[in-house]
Design a protein around this motif. Structure first.
Motif, PDB file in Angstrom:
ATOM      1  N   ASP A 182      -5.675  29.907  20.274  1.00 19.84           N
ATOM      2  CA  ASP A 182      -4.217  29.821  20.186  1.00 19.84           C
ATOM      3  C   ASP A 182      -3.791  29.212  18.261  1.00 19.84           C
ATOM      4  O   ASP A 182      -4.010  27.957  18.372  1.00 19.84           O
ATOM      5  CB  ASP A 182      -3.185  28.859  21.196  1.00 19.84           C
ATOM      6  N   ASN A 183      -3.648  29.862  17.490  1.00 17.54           N
ATOM      7  CA  ASN A 183      -4.023  29.255  16.115  1.00 17.54           C
ATOM      8  C   ASN A 183      -2.808  28.462  15.844  1.00 17.54           C
ATOM      9  O   ASN A 183      -3.250  27.537  14.709  1.00 17.54           O
ATOM     10  CB  ASN A 183      -3.808  30.866  14.994  1.00 17.54           C
ATOM     11  N   THR A 184      -1.540  29.137  16.222  1.00 16.06           N
ATOM     12  CA  THR A 184      -0.054  27.856  15.931  1.00 16.06           C
ATOM     13  C   THR A 184      -0.479  26.629  16.963  1.00 16.06           C
ATOM     14  O   THR A 184      -0.236  25.602  15.850  1.00 16.06           O
ATOM     15  CB  THR A 184       0.990  28.691  16.929  1.00 16.06           C
TER      16      THR A 184
ATOM     17  N   TYR B 212       1.194  27.531  24.419  1.00 11.74           N
ATOM     18  CA  TYR B 212       0.341  28.444  23.479  1.00 11.74           C
ATOM     19  C   TYR B 212       2.093  29.525  22.839  1.00 11.74           C
ATOM     20  O   TYR B 212       2.529  28.953  22.912  1.00 11.74           O
ATOM     21  CB  TYR B 212      -0.149  29.741  24.132  1.00 11.74           C
ATOM     22  N   ASN B 213       1.846  30.187  21.858  1.00 13.70           N
ATOM     23  CA  ASN B 213       2.476  30.717  20.914  1.00 13.70           C
ATOM     24  C   ASN B 213       2.404  32.307  21.575  1.00 13.70           C
ATOM     25  O   ASN B 213       0.995  33.729  21.721  1.00 13.70           O
ATOM     26  CB  ASN B 213       1.645  31.204  19.553  1.00 13.70           C
ATOM     27  N   THR B 214       3.532  32.455  21.731  1.00  9.17           N
ATOM     28  CA  THR B 214       4.189  34.476  22.674  1.00  9.17           C
ATOM     29  C   THR B 214       3.739  34.727  21.430  1.00  9.17           C
ATOM     30  O   THR B 214       3.597  36.439  22.351  1.00  9.17           O
ATOM     31  CB  THR B 214       5.619  34.366  23.412  1.00  9.17           C
TER      32      THR B 214
ATOM     33  N   SER C 217      -3.608  35.610  21.633  1.00  9.73           N
ATOM     34  CA  SER C 217      -3.049  34.175  23.477  1.00  9.73           C
ATOM     35  C   SER C 217      -2.789  33.980  24.560  1.00  9.73           C
ATOM     36  O   SER C 217      -2.841  34.008  26.197  1.00  9.73           O
ATOM     37  CB  SER C 217      -2.096  32.363  22.440  1.00  9.73           C
TER      38      SER C 217
ATOM     39  N   GLU D  43       0.984  35.345  19.551  1.00  7.00           N
ATOM     40  CA  GLU D  43       0.374  35.867  19.719  1.00  7.00           C
ATOM     41  C   GLU D  43      -0.805  36.439  20.741  1.00  7.00           C
ATOM     42  O   GLU D  43      -1.132  36.017  21.734  1.00  7.00           O
ATOM     43  CB  GLU D  43      -0.607  34.337  19.153  1.00  7.00           C
TER      44      GLU D  43
END
Length: 321
Positions: free
Chosen positions: A227-229, A172-174, A179, A176
């Motif tokens: 998570d969009n990334t 995941y992207n920290t 997320s 966001e």
């Protein structure tokens, strides 16, 4: 001279009438109904968020308001500066409402205006994101529909489908908030169950493949939150996982369609419909934001990917209709 004055007066009157007619065309439709202009800001284009946007537009048309509610769609391209510019454009255009899809786009809208109604979609934790203080009693100009998920249900499904899994990689992207909120719930759940996990962080789309590869051989399965990334590179994640016989559990049905193994998750078409319905209540029915508590999805469905399951040897026949 008198004749010239009369001609000038007539010309000015004609110009005034023309301007008034032009303004009328902009604010009413052929049935003389008021037209509401709505700015729609989507964080980035990928299947999950695209599905929401499509559902919003389709629901507005299905309810008979396609000629009454006009949508100005803008893609934020996952860039804060771009989203800020778009929101300022909406404000300058004096839109009647803003729809924001995803957390970061909603934060951009919220920071720019406290007057224009903002109706968000797919904000996992509106409180943690600083958008509302009380889900049931929004006291500002913001409400919407959350895509909060029950992580326990996802891991119960994982235990059923792949009982041999003893550890998870969390990708995941920290940056966001959505997320991080889900991952915190996941870690709490796994800690309580005594299940090991390892985190792989990303800050942009270009890092997703490397982060996924870093988990190979270290854990038995992967988990991807909303998570969009990561979602933007989900097909690459799935390809790597399948090649290494790794089940990937995800938090959204669209991520399953993009190659994840399974989820107990939110139906994003339904999410979009509910977002459109709230917009209609605010614009057409005249309800205030305060009249519309933040909605959390109450119905979840199991979604599996038969092709992914076949590729890694997992039996999902129970969930294939």
């Amino acid at each position: 001279m008198k004749k010239l004055f009369c001609l000038l007066t007539a010309f000015m009157l004609l110009a005034t009438l023309t301007a008034c007619n032009s303004e009328t065309k902009q604010t009413t439709n052929p049935n003389d109904e008021k037209v509401y202009n709505v700015g729609l800001l989507q964080l980035v284009e990928h299947p999950s968020l695209d599905e929401i946007r499509t559902a919003i537009v389709d629901e507005i048309a299905a309810k008979g308001y396609g000629d009454v509610i006009k949508i100005d769609y803008e893609n934020g391209q996952n860039e804060t500066s771009t989203m800020n510019t778009i929101v300022q454009k909406f404000i300058a255009d004096k839109v009647d409402a803003i729809i924001s899809i995803a957390t970061l786009s909603t934060q951009s809208a919220a920071a720019a205006t406290s007057e224009i109604p903002i109706i968000f979609s797919a904000v996992t934790d509106p409180v943690a994101a600083g958008l509302v203080s009380d889900l049931q009693n929004p006291d500002g100009n913001i409400s919407g529909v959350s895509d909060y998920i029950d992580v326990g249900a996802i891991f119960a499904l994982a235990e059923e489908l792949t009982p041999e899994v003893q550890s998870y990689g969390l990708l995941y992207n920290t940056s966001e908030v959505n997320s991080v909120s889900v991952i915190n719930d996941v870690k709490e759940y796994l800690d309580a169950k005594g299940i090991a996990y390892q985190e792989a962080f990303v800050t942009n789309i270009g890092e997703v493949t490397t982060a996924a590869q870093s988990l190979i051989g270290k854990v038995d399965a992967w988990f991807v939150p909303i998570d969009n990334t990561v979602a933007a590179a989900m097909s690459n994640v799935a390809e790597i996982a399948n090649a290494n016989q790794i089940p990937v559990y995800v938090a959204a049905d669209s991520l399953v369609h993009d190659g994840g193994l399974a989820t107990v998750g939110v139906n994003y078409t339904q999410l979009g419909k509910q977002t459109a319905d709230m917009l209609i209540r605010v614009l057409i029915d005249g309800e205030s934001i305060a009249d519309n508590p933040v909605e959390v999805m109450e119905e979840y469905s199991v979604t599996v990917n038969p092709e992914t399951a076949a590729a890694i040897g997992v039996d999902v026949s129970k969930y294939i209709q």
